[in-house]
Write a protein that holds these residues in place. Structure first.
Motif, short mmCIF file in Angstrom:
data_model
loop_
_atom_site.label_atom_id
_atom_site.label_comp_id
_atom_site.label_asym_id
_atom_site.label_seq_id
_atom_site.Cartn_x
_atom_site.Cartn_y
_atom_site.Cartn_z
N TYR A 38 0.68 -1.02 -0.17
CA TYR A 38 -0.28 -0.09 0.58
C TYR A 38 0.44 0.86 -0.45
O TYR A 38 1.92 1.18 0.56
N LYS A 152 -3.76 -3.13 -4.61
CA LYS A 152 -4.51 -4.16 -4.66
C LYS A 152 -5.68 -3.09 -5.85
O LYS A 152 -5.93 -3.26 -6.28
N ALA A 153 -5.82 -1.85 -5.15
CA ALA A 153 -6.47 -1.39 -5.90
C ALA A 153 -6.44 -1.20 -7.36
O ALA A 153 -7.54 -0.35 -8.40
N ASP A 156 -8.22 -4.56 -8.83
CA ASP A 156 -9.00 -4.67 -9.08
C ASP A 156 -10.43 -3.53 -10.45
O ASP A 156 -10.48 -4.18 -10.49
N ALA A 157 -9.90 -2.22 -10.50
CA ALA A 157 -9.83 -1.64 -11.36
C ALA A 157 -9.48 -2.36 -12.90
O ALA A 157 -10.71 -2.01 -13.67
N GLU A 162 -15.57 -1.36 -9.13
CA GLU A 162 -15.30 -0.24 -8.61
C GLU A 162 -14.12 -0.17 -7.39
O GLU A 162 -14.42 -1.25 -6.51
N SER A 163 -13.69 0.62 -7.42
CA SER A 163 -12.55 0.54 -6.29
C SER A 163 -12.41 2.31 -5.95
O SER A 163 -12.01 3.06 -6.92
N GLU A 164 -12.74 2.91 -4.87
CA GLU A 164 -12.89 4.10 -4.70
C GLU A 164 -11.39 4.93 -4.61
O GLU A 164 -10.78 5.71 -4.85
N ASN A 165 -10.29 3.56 -4.27
CA ASN A 165 -8.90 4.40 -4.13
C ASN A 165 -8.16 4.03 -5.83
O ASN A 165 -6.60 4.66 -5.74
N PHE A 166 -8.84 3.65 -6.40
CA PHE A 166 -8.10 3.89 -7.80
C PHE A 166 -7.45 4.37 -8.36
O PHE A 166 -6.03 4.95 -8.20
#
Length: 885
Positions: A38, A152-153, A156-157, A162-166
């Motif tokens: 992270y 990991k965002a 995922d994207a 959906e990823s709020e951190n992407f």
């Protein structure tokens, strides 16, 4: 209850129509081997010791953190990404959530360069200030933990989740690229980077240069994470003496012809060097170097401070042994503050390198810029590959700690070439465009118009209007247009009028025309003395379209007349009078899905802004709207001014009972309903929005679309049309090239131009968004340079278009631009909105801004913004015409 926010719609599938073709893209695949770590985000605060004010000096942040890394162990061996301002990102966390550091910098002023000259005496004569500036500064640095951003965002994207951190994770990666470029002493312009190499700079006149660099940014695509790398260009000032720059910039013969009011506006906030020290210009002195006085404080032999008045000229002559010869009778450069000016003779000042030029370019400079920056596909491919090889990204420590590896090759993507739409011309003759182009040789216009009352107005001395009149008569007849002989062949401007103000010249000519003709003319053909930049254009258009209600066409031929030139002029005239030059066959036979069988309104929306730094110039919003459904070829335009640099259109909806302005959408709806077959309201409304970035998509969806829906409800409460909203982007850095180009007949090897993609090439796989509904379209033929695709984002669709249907509609609308006999790179409604905004902007003269009208960042400094000047209303007889065509 507040309505839920709209989000960009997800992809509904990919298209299948068209011939498949392999393409190269300037996206390079990126592998991410580390998905379990992270980023930690820290806020950076800097303040002077003993001073509550934070450090405001631009550019000092990276120097301060460099000192922190040298001294303190917490950051000494740690890889981090710093944006130069308030955000710092690390891989993994620091030892504490809050860390405090103290560093001492010998030079903290942005005015002080690396080669400090201790003998320089600042001319405000303040000895204390001199000692204070040369003294070191203690700066406190505070790092505060903000949040974690999982790597990991990104993964995922890329899987469409959906990823709020992407977006934050991607932002960190782009900050790493900016930091990497900053460490190499590049000029940073968002995600474009420019080295100070002479080979990258080309003069374009006026003391400015085109500087070539490269753009690089990480993008999430269906094929995974990619690095988008492209050639990029910016405009910079020519390095060297300030006087030489001003002479070139104002195009004068010598320094004594310089307009110092213009020079003051031009020089403000630029950086110069004097005596090896860097300063920022705050203004010019009120008096000349010979006469500008200041108070000089000096110590005598007893250590007492004595004050005496002295001129800048005498100070340098007596104390520095420098006699300002060239600039003695010119203003001085001021690098001080309003209450503490600091003056230098202008001949001692030089502009430092890599300074962006943000003023508007002249037409000649624009032409030179296009020529200087144009690259054939083969040249662009080589430049992209060279930029990637020399970038050193795979050796960047921060990227390596993220587990990121960039592949060295351009990505191969799949494209499809759509068939061009069949067009109808006069007598229902069907033509098939070839290579995105067609012509009207021996062909009539689909719906030619008749013009009975017209005249020629000539502002250009010595122009042969007889041959012009004959060319027009001959070509108009061939195209089916019925243009009668003009009442008077020419209204010639008197020679003694050519040196008076443009507004007066226009008024005299207009009065002469209207006073001589027995009735108001339908049309005036105006010959201007200069092409594009004539100061007569705006006043003439305003007088004719606003006051007289007369359609006018301006020309400024620079070459001998030929049939093609006159044909192009006639295409514009025919469209302005409501004629149709060519027609989509699908439009004629009412076979466009979701459009031909259901009343459909098509809107093209755009906002144009003033030049950078012009905070006093209002932005202009334009909406082009289709009329005469089921046609999608005829348009009208509605234009409004709004606050400077505001991108969202403010005038879409206004309650009728609160203002005389009905708002743009109500005006559009009234006109559509009046001209639609059966006088029906639209059941489908398709909106093409130009000029917004991805960060503004939510605003377009939740402000502009909401305003349009509100305007529809206000028009008829029981009426609920369906909407589709598509954003068109030209300002991006994705390019495509043929991976398997056709072979030349003799040599076998393709020419560089043949690497351009074919007109109608569409890409909706590989390099498109992993989730959102987007695609790229190259509708036009790349005749010069490398084809730039348009990136379309379907943000909202209640109508129910399939991927093929929306792509075919967009492609077809690229062939309906009535001014041209070729496909255009943007859909026609957006092009019309561009034209309408540009032409209406000419109606209002915006004076040169004063120093108080804008700050160095282009923001208004006064507490209350001045009222936005309003555009005049067009005459009712031309309001619904394609006057902008």
């Amino acid at each position: 209850m507040e309505a839920p926010k709209r989000l960009p719609m997800a992809r509904i599938g990919t298209g299948s129509k068209g011939q498949s073709t392999p393409l190269l893209s300037n996206h390079c695949s990126v592998t991410v081997s580390k998905n379990d770590g992270y980023f930690c985000h820290y806020n950076v605060a800097m303040s002077y010791d003993g001073d509550r004010d934070s450090v405001q000096v631009k550019g000092i942040g990276r120097k301060v953190l460099d000192e922190v890394c040298k001294i303190y162990g917490e950051l000494k061996n740690l890889n981090f990404a710093y944006d130069g301002e308030k955000n710092l990102f690390t891989v993994g966390s620091l030892s504490k959530n809050r860390l405090d550091f103290t560093v001492v910098l010998e030079e903290v002023s942005s005015r002080v360069g690396r080669n400090r000259n201790p003998d320089l005496i600042l001319l405000e004569g303040d000895a204390k200030r001199k000692r204070r500036q040369s003294r070191s500064k203690t700066i406190k640095v505070e790092l505060n933990y903000v949040t974690k951003i999982p790597m990991k965002a990104i993964a995922d994207a890329l899987r469409g989740l959906e990823s709020e951190n992407f977006q934050e994770a991607l932002r960190v990666l782009d900050i790493i690229l900016r930091q990497h470029a900053s460490n190499r002493d590049c000029l940073l312009v968002r995600q474009s980077f420019f080295h100070n190499y002479p080979r990258n700079r080309i003069d374009i006149g006026g003391g400015v240069q085109a500087c070539r660099g490269f753009h690089s940014s990480f993008r999430a695509t269906q094929g995974g994470l990619t690095l988008n790398i492209d050639v990029s260009n910016t405009i910079i000032l020519e390095t060297g003496p300030v006087l030489e720059f001003l002479i070139k910039n104002q195009n004068v013969n010598n320094a004594y012809r310089i307009d110092w009011n213009k020079a003051k506006r031009m020089l403000k906030n630029l950086r110069i060097q004097a005596n090896g020290i860097e300063f920022k210009i705050t203004g010019l002195s009120d008096n000349t170097c010979r006469n500008q006085r200041f108070l000089l404080r000096q110590k005598n032999g007893n250590g007492e401070v004595q004050e005496s008045e002295i001129t800048v000229y005498d100070y340098f002559a007596r104390h520095k042994m420098i006699i300002p010869k060239q600039s003695a009778d010119m203003p001085c450069i001021n690098v001080g503050k309003p209450k503490r000016p600091c003056y230098f003779p202008i001949e001692l000042c030089e502009l430092v390198s890599l300074q962006r030029y943000t003023k508007a370019l002249t037409n000649l400079q624009r032409t030179q810029l296009v020529t200087a920056t144009r690259q054939l596909p083969e040249e662009k491919i080589k430049a992209v590959q060279n930029s990637l090889r020399s970038s050193g990204y795979n050796d960047e420590p921060m990227l390596r700690s993220c587990g990121i590896t960039i592949q060295p090759n351009l990505s191969v993507v799949e494209g499809r070439v759509l068939r061009p739409p069949n067009l109808l011309v006069g007598k229902d003759e069907e033509i098939i465009p070839q290579n995105g182009r067609w012509n009207f040789n021996k062909k009539r216009l689909y719906h030619p118009v008749s013009i009975k009352s017209w005249a020629i107005v000539n502002f250009s001395s010595g122009y042969d209007t007889y041959h012009l009149k004959e060319f027009i008569k001959k070509n108009a007849r061939e195209k089916g247009m019925d243009i009668k002989a003009p009442y008077k062949i020419i209204f010639e401007e008197k020679s003694d009028f050519r040196h008076i103000p443009a507004e007066v010249r226009v008024e005299k000519m207009y009065a002469n025309v209207m006073g001589s003709m027995p009735e108001r003319p339908q049309f005036l053909l105006c010959i201007l003395p200069e092409r594009k930049n004539s100061d007569l254009y705006g006043p003439w258009k305003r007088r004719c379209l606003v006051d007289g209600g007369v359609i006018t066409q301006c020309i400024a031929p620079t070459k001998p007349l030929n049939d093609q030139y006159i044909t192009n002029v006639l295409l514009k005239i025919n469209a302005k009078f409501g004629g149709v030059n060519s027609f989509l066959s699908t439009e004629r036979y009412e076979s466009i899905p979701h459009v031909s069988t259901v009343p459909t309104l098509i809107l093209g929306m755009d906002v144009s802004h003033g030049s950078p730094g012009r905070a006093d110039v209002p932005s202009i919003a334009a909406v082009a709207s289709s009329r005469c459904w089921p046609q999608i070829t005829r348009y009208r335009a509605t234009v409004r001014t709004q606050s400077s640099k505001v991108e969202m259109i403010q005038s879409l909806f206004k309650p009728v009972d609160n203002t005389q302005d009905k708002g743009i959408i109500r005006e559009v709806l009234e006109e559509f309903t009046a001209t639609a077959n059966g006088r029906r309201k639209p059941e489908h409304i398709i909106i093409f929005r130009d000029g917004v970035s991805e960060s503004q998509f939510n605003q377009v969806l939740n402000f502009e679309l909401s305003q349009i829906i509100e305007a529809c409800k206000h028009f008829d409460e029981k009426w609920e049309p369906k909407f589709a909203l598509i954003v068109a982007q030209k300002n991006h850095h994705t390019r495509f090239f043929l991976a398997d180009p056709p072979q030349t007949p003799h040599r076998g090897r393709p020419s560089p131009a043949q690497l351009n993609v074919q007109p109608g090439t569409i890409i909706d796989k590989n390099v498109c968004h992993p989730r959102n509904n987007d695609f790229y379209l190259c509708a036009q033929a790349g005749m010069i340079g490398t084809t730039r695709p348009t990136h379309y984002h379907v943000l909202h669709d209640e109508i129910g278009f399939t991927a093929d249907e929306i792509q075919e509609l967009v492609h077809s609308l690229s062939y309906t631009y009535q001014r041209s006999t070729s496909a255009v790179s943007l859909v026609a409604p957006v092009c019309y909105a561009h034209l309408a905004a540009a032409q209406m902007a000419q109606f209002v003269k915006f004076d040169e801004h004063t120093e108080t009208s804008s700050s160095s960042h282009g923001g208004v400094t006064s507490a209350a913004a001045p009222p936005v000047p309003q555009l005049p209303r067009l005459h009712h007889s031309v309001r619904n015409s394609m006057f902008f065509c």
